[in-house]
Every structure is written in C-alpha cells, then in structure tokens.
Scaffold this motif. Structure first.
Motif, short mmCIF file in Angstrom:
data_model
loop_
_atom_site.label_atom_id
_atom_site.label_comp_id
_atom_site.label_asym_id
_atom_site.label_seq_id
_atom_site.Cartn_x
_atom_site.Cartn_y
_atom_site.Cartn_z
N THR A 21 -16.67 2.54 -6.00
CA THR A 21 -16.78 1.63 -6.15
C THR A 21 -17.24 0.67 -6.68
O THR A 21 -17.57 -0.02 -7.49
CB THR A 21 -15.99 1.37 -5.12
N ASN A 34 -8.40 7.86 -0.29
CA ASN A 34 -7.30 6.66 -0.90
C ASN A 34 -5.58 7.23 -0.24
O ASN A 34 -5.60 8.47 -0.57
CB ASN A 34 -7.20 7.30 -1.93
N LYS A 41 -7.13 1.98 -2.70
CA LYS A 41 -7.57 1.00 -3.72
C LYS A 41 -7.10 0.81 -4.98
O LYS A 41 -6.28 1.31 -5.56
CB LYS A 41 -8.98 2.15 -4.06
N VAL A 47 -9.52 -3.17 -1.87
CA VAL A 47 -8.76 -2.20 -1.13
C VAL A 47 -8.32 -3.43 -0.53
O VAL A 47 -8.15 -4.42 0.54
CB VAL A 47 -10.40 -2.20 -0.51
N ALA A 52 -8.79 -0.59 5.72
CA ALA A 52 -9.37 -1.18 4.99
C ALA A 52 -9.77 -2.92 5.23
O ALA A 52 -10.36 -3.53 5.09
CB ALA A 52 -9.03 -1.31 3.56
N TRP A 70 -15.26 6.96 -2.13
CA TRP A 70 -13.77 7.57 -2.44
C TRP A 70 -14.16 9.08 -2.15
O TRP A 70 -14.62 9.27 -3.65
CB TRP A 70 -12.61 7.07 -3.42
#
Length: 254
Positions: A21, A34, A41, A47, A52, A70
């Motif tokens: 990211t 994800n 995300k 996030v 998260a 990710w």
C-alpha cells in the motif's frame, strides 16, 4: 486509444498477487488479504474492518510504523513463514492445533464466531453433524477449510469445495454449486453486501465455533520487536477504543 504499456504493467502487478500500500520506512510488515468486514482496503487508501481498526490503532498508540502487504491468504502464510526481512507479521490468523508450532502467537486481536450460510429455501445448518453428504464451500488455506476437513475426514474430502477467495462462495451458493458456505459471522454477510446481493436471499445457521484470531509472526523476528508489538496490543485491549470497535462490528457482544 489503448495504452498497451500501462495495461502490461497492470497485468504484471496484479498477476503477482503481492501488492503493497505504501513505500515508507516501517518497523513491521503486515501480510493480509482483503476481506470485507475484517481487513479491507478502501478506495481512499485507508484500511477498515474489525481487525484492521484494532491493529492500526494499537500499533499507532505505541508509535510502531507498519506497512500492509495485500496478497492471497495462502501466499501470505508462505511469506510470513519465510520471513526474509525478519519483521513480517500476519493477520488475522486463527489459532488452531495444525498451526500452533508454525507461529509465534504475538497477540490475540479478538474472537469471531463462525456459521453456515445456505440459500433461501434450503435447510439451515446448525451443527457440524448436519453436513454429511453435503458439499460445503470454504476458502482454501483457512481455519474454515481445516474445520470442515477435520469433520468430514479424508474419505469425504470431495465434499469440501475450496476456492481462493471467500467472496466467490456467495454466487456459488445461489447457483447451487455448493449446499452451504462455512465462514465467519462478520465476513460472510460483508461479502454478500460487497457482491450487491440482498442478505434476505440466504439462511443463516446457529453459531458453530468461536475462533481466536491473532497477529502472529515466526521465531525469525527479533524477540524485542515481538515484545513491543505484544505490549501495544495488551495495552490497547484495556481501552474504551477497543471496546467501541468490538461493539461496532459485533453489536450483541457483551
């Protein structure tokens, strides 16, 4: 006019299934997938999700710099086992006997319930005893897959249908490719919403299990770094912010 150079770059990037990211100096790298409702995300780069929010706030409270990586869930586990940079962590990973010796279980994040989802009109599944002779959809490499394989046994592994992404099981249920989908109470419904399908098209069974979810690493990571991360979670779990996040995603949680 199509820009073939850009298209080629995108194919290489997404084909690798290993995306970061941001590029900044960090204390730890967090490998994850994800998953709607859990670790997600967003389009603005933030996030969201229960894991998260807990993880980022716990780490930031102790000024621990982090970077999310990710990737697919099985690859995330593989990369953390390699731990080439000696600062790779994974989340959320469920603590089960089959994984016990492979990880350092740094800190418990929270508990999440699991259940079976079936297509509207089909019988609900409220216990593991009810899945005999039924094809069950799960995500490959997950605790869900291991739970169903353990229940059915090797002789009936053909009745366990594993896919790389849990979200794929939503439409597989509607198409009749599987009879039931075994997943978490948070990500299951969040995946249905993400597919833009009405929640009323499904039946939801009773709680099957309560999974303990952790942030983990391996013995290759510096013990002092492990202790620092563990302390951040230990302190954050005592705060009102932690309780608020739990209530946000699990409203009926005491």
């Amino acid at each position: 006019m199509l820009n073939y150079k850009k298209i080629s770059t995108l194919i290489v990037l997404f084909g690798s299934c290993y995306i970061t990211t941001k590029i900044k100096a960090q204390d730890i790298k967090i490998l994850t997938e994800n998953v709607p409702g859990e670790v997600e995300k967003s389009s603005n780069g933030k996030v969201t999700g229960i894991f998260a929010e807990i993880v980022t706030q716990a780490l930031e409270s102790q000024n621990i710099k982090y970077e999310f990586i990710w990737t697919r869930w099985k690859l995330a586990q593989q990369k953390v086992q390699e731990n080439a940079d000696k600062k790779s962590f994974i989340l959320p990973i469920t603590r089960i006997p089959e994984r016990e010796k492979n990880y350092i279980w740094v800190a418990k994040i929270c508990d999440i319930e699991t259940f079976f989802i079936t297509k509207k009109g089909n019988k609900k599944i409220n216990s593991l005893k009810e899945i005999n002779d039924k094809k069950i959809g799960v995500q490959v490499g997950t605790s869900y897959e291991q739970k169903i394989l353990n229940q059915k046994g090797k002789a009936f592994k053909d009745e366990v249908s594993s896919v790389p992404y849990d979200q794929l099981n939503v439409k597989r249920l509607l198409l009749g490719e599987i009879f039931a989908w075994y997943t978490s109470s948070i990500s299951g419904k969040a995946n249905i919403v993400a597919e833009k399908i009405d929640l009323s098209q499904f039946e939801y069974g009773n709680k099957i299990d309560v999974e303990e979810n952790y942030i983990s690493t391996t013995s290759k990571t510096d013990p002092k770094l492990i202790e620092r991360v563990a302390k951040a979670f230990e302190q954050f779990r005592k705060t009102n912010k932690y309780s608020e996040i739990i209530k946000k995603y699990v409203p009926n949680k005491n």
